[in-house]
Every structure is written in structure tokens, then in C-alpha cells.
Design a protein around this motif. Structure first.
Motif, PDB file in Angstrom:
ATOM      1  N   CYS A 178       1.042  -0.984  -0.284  1.00  0.00           N
ATOM      2  CA  CYS A 178       0.040  -0.113   0.302  1.00  0.00           C
ATOM      3  C   CYS A 178       0.980   1.539  -0.274  1.00  0.00           C
ATOM      4  N   LYS A 214      -3.524   4.147   0.648  1.00  0.00           N
ATOM      5  CA  LYS A 214      -3.889   3.168  -0.699  1.00  0.00           C
ATOM      6  C   LYS A 214      -3.811   2.486  -0.786  1.00  0.00           C
ATOM      7  N   LEU A 256      -0.430   8.095   2.228  1.00  0.00           N
ATOM      8  CA  LEU A 256      -1.652   9.808   1.120  1.00  0.00           C
ATOM      9  C   LEU A 256      -0.771  10.507   2.651  1.00  0.00           C
TER      10      LEU A 256
END
Length: 297
Positions: A189, A234, A192
Motif C-alpha cells: 500500500c 491506498k 497518503l
């Protein structure tokens, strides 16, 4: 003998036969019955121009925190502090007396204020007047912040809501909209930042999920492990074989990395930590090999 002055009030005392003053004092004028005349001063109404000036100045006062946050963002993004300070945090501390977190709170609040002005319903004319009222909204996605603010206004009967009211509304929305953590062990991942200073320098970096909590994950990155809320992650949607390949790359970088490395080497590892593909190029492979050899010497 001269006459008493007209400015002095006359009083008559009644004496008894033994010349002892009586307990009764008789005044010719009773202060309780005095009449006080007050002249009313007429206050002129504000002109239309003055009304506009007042509204404009009131809005400036209310938006002072917003203007401060916008100014701080420009100072940070353009690095206008670089002539006197090495870091933005040191500059804010010395120039404004801010704690480490305070400038980031103001910048976050300015972003949220803009979002509320843009997305709230047109009949909403009351907006936050200080950063403390805005802070609970940082826990919500931007799409949910206007709804929370409007609910807070209703709870405050149309007045500017307090921090407590906003916090209570945010808590109710979070309980209603909580999404279970769907990340899996070994998944790749990306971080962010979302104006969160805790992830300063980590925006766009990838990591490997090695622990899954209810609303957060522990992620292994090139310079250590971090616990990250899922709204700051994300998924990169790599195939299982690609996730294993990224795990190998992550392990190699971790074995090489240390705080004592030269800055140029750290920069190289940082760039590898931002790869947007599940493999190394030929040059990247050679450079990492050299670092691995050097670290074993």
C-alpha cells in the motif's frame, strides 16, 4: 453674623428640656424624593457604508485563523524560511512562538475551511471562527466534513458551534460510517499524507502490511515500521506474486538502511521507497547491490 450660604441645605434640630439632641432629625429636603434628570443622547444609525465596513472587518476577525493557515502553507511550500532556518518547524517556533504541531493545525483548518465554503449548502452562512472548532473535522473525509458542520450548526441553534458540539457530531458520523479494515498481511500500500504532519516526507511511499488492526495497519517501510490509519493508506492492487517481490525489495532496503548513512545514500533508498512498480530496473538493482556489499564490510 453672616447668613448661611444658599449652597448649604438648612436642617432644624428639636432639643429636649435637658438640652440633649433629639434622635429625630428633620430635614427640609428629603433626598429620597429628589428628581434626577437624565438627558438622552441620540446614537446615530450606521450608514450603509459603515454596515459594509463592519461586516467586512468582522469577517476578517473570524477568518484570522484561515488567513494564518493559508500564509503558513505558502511559507512552507515556497520554503521562504530557508534564509534563516533549516526547518519549517524551527522557523515557526522562533518567528511566531508556535509549538511543533500548531502551524500544521492551522494549515489543516484552512484546508477544511475552504472545503466547507465550497461544499456546504447555499443557505449556510456561518463558518468556523477559530481552529479549535475545526479540529474534530480532521478525522473525517472531506466529503463528510460539510455534513458534520451543518449538523453542528443545527445542534448550536444556528450559532457558531463549540469544539464539543463539533466533536460530538463527528463521533456520531464516524460510528455510522466506519468501514472494516480490508487490508491483508503482505499487501502493498501507499502512504497518503492528507496534510498530516506525522507523515511528512512519507507521501507516496510504499510499504508492506505486516499487522492488521481494526482501523489501522502496521506497515514496514524502508526506514522502519509505522502504524497508519486506513484512511491514510491506498492499496496498490498488486498481484500476489508482485507483493512477494516487493517484500523481498523491502527486506533488502531495510537491511541496508541506518541513520548513520550519508545523505546521498539515504536519498537513494528514499527514492526506492517511492517506486510505483513492483520491480527494480537494471541500474537500481546494481546500485542496491553495491549498498548491500558496502553494508557487509
Amino acid at each position: 453674623m453672616t447668613k448661611p450660604s444658599s449652597k448649604h441645605k438648612k436642617a432644624t434640630f428639636v432639643s429636649t428640656s435637658d438640652s440633649t439632641p433629639s434622635d429625630d432629625l428633620v430635614q427640609e429636603e428629603n433626598p429620597a424624593s429628589a428628581t434626577i434628570t437624565v438627558t438622552a443622547v441620540e446614537v446615530p444609525e450606521l450608514t450603509e457604508a459603515e454596515e459594509r465596513d463592519r461586516l467586512n472587518l468582522e469577517r476578517k476577525v473570524e477568518r484570522a485563523f484561515f488567513e494564518a493557515g493559508k500564509a503558513l502553507m505558502e511559507l512552507r511550500d515556497r520554503r521562504l524560511y530557508r534564509s534563516t532556518h533549516k526547518t519549517f518547524e524551527d522557523y515557526c517556533r522562533d518567528r511566531f512562538g508556535f509549538s511543533r504541531r500548531q502551524p500544521y493545525h492551522l494549515m489543516e483548518a484552512a484546508v477544511i475551511f475552504d472545503n466547507l465554503v465550497e461544499k456546504c449548502e447555499r443557505n449556510v452562512h456561518i463558518f468556523p471562527t477559530n481552529e479549535w472548532q475545526v479540529r474534530p473535522l480532521t478525522k473525517l473525509d472531506p466529503d463528510n466534513q460539510p455534513e458534520a458542520w451543518q449538523q453542528a450548526l443545527e445542534s448550536a441553534n444556528g450559532k457558531v458551534p463549540s469544539h464539543r458540539i463539533v466533536k460530538d457530531v463527528v463521533q456520531r458520523i464516524m460510528e455510522r460510517t466506519q468501514v472494516p479494515n480490508t487490508y491483508q498481511l503482505g499487501e502493498v500500500c501507499q502512504i497518503l499524507v492528507k496534510d498530516n504532519p506525522d507523515w511528512r516526507g512519507k507521501g507516496g511511499c510504499w510499504g508492506i502490511v505486516n499487522q492488521v488492526g481494526e482501523f489501522s495497519c502496521t506497515v514496514a517501510m524502508w526506514d522502519g515500521e509505522y502504524t497508519v490509519r486506513i484512511d491514510h493508506l491506498k492499496p496498490l492492487n498488486y498481484l500476489p506474486a508482485e507483493c512477494k517481490q516487493m517484500q523481498l525489495i523491502s527486506d533488502r532496503i531495510t537491511r541496508v538502511y541506518s541513520d548513520s548513512l550519508e545523505e546521498t545514500v539515504k536519498s537513494l533508498l528514499h527514492s526506492l521507497g517511492k517506486l510505483n512498480r513492483p520491480y527494480l530496473t537494471g541500474v537500481e538493482e546494481k546500485l542496491l547491490n553495491v549498498l548491500e556489499i558496502e553494508s557487509r564490510l
